[in-house]
Structures are given as structure tokens and as C-alpha cells.
Design a protein around this motif. Sequence first.
Motif, mmCIF file in Angstrom:
data_model
loop_
_atom_site.group_PDB
_atom_site.id
_atom_site.type_symbol
_atom_site.label_atom_id
_atom_site.label_comp_id
_atom_site.label_asym_id
_atom_site.label_seq_id
_atom_site.Cartn_x
_atom_site.Cartn_y
_atom_site.Cartn_z
ATOM 1 N N ARG A 194 15.348 62.841 21.836
ATOM 2 C CA ARG A 194 15.471 63.168 23.252
ATOM 3 C C ARG A 194 16.910 63.043 23.729
ATOM 4 O O ARG A 194 17.701 62.265 23.188
ATOM 5 C CB ARG A 194 14.578 62.224 24.082
ATOM 6 C CG ARG A 194 13.110 62.347 23.753
ATOM 7 C CD ARG A 194 12.294 61.099 23.954
ATOM 8 N NE ARG A 194 12.737 60.202 24.972
ATOM 9 C CZ ARG A 194 12.026 59.861 26.063
ATOM 10 N NH1 ARG A 194 10.837 60.416 26.267
ATOM 11 N NH2 ARG A 194 12.466 58.991 26.919
ATOM 12 N N ASP A 195 17.230 63.787 24.778
ATOM 13 C CA ASP A 195 18.551 63.725 25.390
ATOM 14 C C ASP A 195 18.552 62.632 26.462
ATOM 15 O O ASP A 195 18.653 62.898 27.661
ATOM 16 C CB ASP A 195 18.906 65.086 25.990
ATOM 17 C CG ASP A 195 20.344 65.132 26.502
ATOM 18 O OD1 ASP A 195 21.135 64.251 26.110
ATOM 19 O OD2 ASP A 195 20.674 66.031 27.310
ATOM 20 N N ASP A 196 18.388 61.395 26.007
ATOM 21 C CA ASP A 196 18.302 60.266 26.911
ATOM 22 C C ASP A 196 18.969 59.069 26.238
ATOM 23 O O ASP A 196 18.395 58.473 25.322
ATOM 24 C CB ASP A 196 16.834 59.960 27.231
ATOM 25 C CG ASP A 196 16.669 58.811 28.211
ATOM 26 O OD1 ASP A 196 17.648 58.084 28.453
ATOM 27 O OD2 ASP A 196 15.542 58.622 28.719
ATOM 28 N N PRO A 197 20.183 58.707 26.652
ATOM 29 C CA PRO A 197 20.890 57.618 25.966
ATOM 30 C C PRO A 197 20.176 56.280 26.053
ATOM 31 O O PRO A 197 20.358 55.411 25.192
ATOM 32 C CB PRO A 197 22.252 57.567 26.679
ATOM 33 C CG PRO A 197 22.035 58.254 27.989
ATOM 34 C CD PRO A 197 20.968 59.287 27.735
ATOM 35 N N ASP A 198 19.340 56.079 27.097
ATOM 36 C CA ASP A 198 18.613 54.813 27.226
ATOM 37 C C ASP A 198 17.377 54.762 26.334
ATOM 38 O O ASP A 198 16.951 53.678 25.933
ATOM 39 C CB ASP A 198 18.201 54.593 28.681
ATOM 40 C CG ASP A 198 19.396 54.398 29.608
ATOM 41 O OD1 ASP A 198 20.389 53.800 29.159
ATOM 42 O OD2 ASP A 198 19.335 54.873 30.753
ATOM 43 N N LYS A 199 16.796 55.910 26.046
ATOM 44 C CA LYS A 199 15.635 55.983 25.138
ATOM 45 C C LYS A 199 15.746 57.276 24.336
ATOM 46 O O LYS A 199 15.121 58.286 24.676
ATOM 47 C CB LYS A 199 14.327 55.915 25.920
ATOM 48 C CG LYS A 199 13.100 55.810 24.998
ATOM 49 C CD LYS A 199 11.834 55.544 25.783
ATOM 50 C CE LYS A 199 10.576 55.619 24.920
ATOM 51 N NZ LYS A 199 10.639 54.811 23.705
ATOM 52 N N PRO A 200 16.559 57.270 23.291
ATOM 53 C CA PRO A 200 16.813 58.511 22.548
ATOM 54 C C PRO A 200 15.646 59.004 21.712
ATOM 55 O O PRO A 200 15.650 60.163 21.294
ATOM 56 C CB PRO A 200 18.005 58.139 21.652
ATOM 57 C CG PRO A 200 17.919 56.648 21.505
ATOM 58 C CD PRO A 200 17.364 56.140 22.796
#
Length: 227
Positions: A194-200
Motif C-alpha cells: 500500500r501507498d501508506d508510510p504508516d501501514k505499508p
Amino acid sequence: MDMRFVPIADHALLIEFDAPASDTVTQAVASLDLALGNAQIDGLIETVPAIVNLLVSFDPLRTDHDKITAAAKTCLSERSNVTRNSTQHSVGICYDPAFATDLAAVAAATGLSEDAVINAHLGGEYSVLMYGFAPGYAYLRGVPEALQVPRKPAAVRDVPAGSVVIAGPQCLITTLTMPTGWSVIGRSPAQVLRDDPDKPFLFDTADTVRFTRMSRDEFHAQSATPR
């Protein structure tokens, strides 16, 4: 469960659980990973869980193998009080022939019909063991014994992202177009990477996954972003 603490160069410690892969060991690794992350250990940089071990990376200018080993042993003694809350994920899969290029071969190798292979795969509950090999490659254990086929003798190139592949007791959803020697039995629109640095990643280790069947039209409707 016996443990081994193996120094890795001057900046890491490998903590090995001396037991075969199992749900118990998966939970033990996940609990120790969480406990170390919560312990605020000076110099600790990262913990990386695997199937039966945990790699602890640290800053050698601030700490050393002995201090990390001592901290890990303290966490192990308190681990029974630390439990990672696991999540069960429902993940869609399409078994359309265009997406399941090895379904017929798996059926032939196992002596099952293609429908029986699909039903057996849908009936499994899969535990998230670790991430490895490529970004977002979550190794899932739980392929029913009747479906456990070995890797192919040679890898096949350009297997599309989103392919659901199996080999032995393990299953994964590919996140990149890459070669693989595992058997391709379907495709999923799930975005594991995913494109989410907090929960990739979609899954955490020790989470569980159930697959649900979808049509080709449903697959395309749920493929929200181009791969």
C-alpha cells in the motif's frame, strides 16, 4: 521453547525459536516482536519477524549484542503478558481460467477436479508468517494438505501482480510482475502493498486470511488502481 541468540555482524542479533513452523511459533515471534517494539530499548533500530526467528537491528555505537540479548530475554520472560491483536482478513480471488493458469495442472497433480481444488483452497484459513523475497510478499501458511504441490522445476517469467500462488503448505498474493516457480491458481484485487508510510502492508504477521470467490466482473470492479 528453546531459543538461540546469534550475533549478526556488529549491528544485529538473530533470535531463533528452536521449533518447527507452527501457529504457536508464529504467535511467539509476533509477541516478541511487539514486546521489543514497546520496550523502548536504547539503540534498537528495527525488528524483522520471520517464520521461526526475529532479526533485531541496532546501532552499535549505542548498544551491543549482550545488551540486546539481555533486553530480549527480559521481553521473553514477560511475553505471556503481551499479545498481538490479530485481524482476520477476507480477500477476494477470481479463479477464471485467464487468471488461474496452473489450476488444471494442480488438479491433475492432486487427482482432484478443478472445482475441488477451488473449494479446498477457499476452505483453508491462512496465517501470515512473514514478509520476504519482494516488497509486500506476505507468506501465508495453511494450504490444505490435499493441494500441496511442489515448486515448478523452473520459474515462469512475467507472472502478473495480484496472482495467488501456492507451493507446499504456503500461499501468497504477488505484488509485482515477476518470475515465480509457484503454481498460479487465481488472481486477487487486494492491494497488499500500500501507498501508506504508516501501514505499508495490508496484513500484519500473525493475522489470518480467508479467501472468498469472485467473478471476473467483480474482480475488475474491485481492482481500484492500476497495477
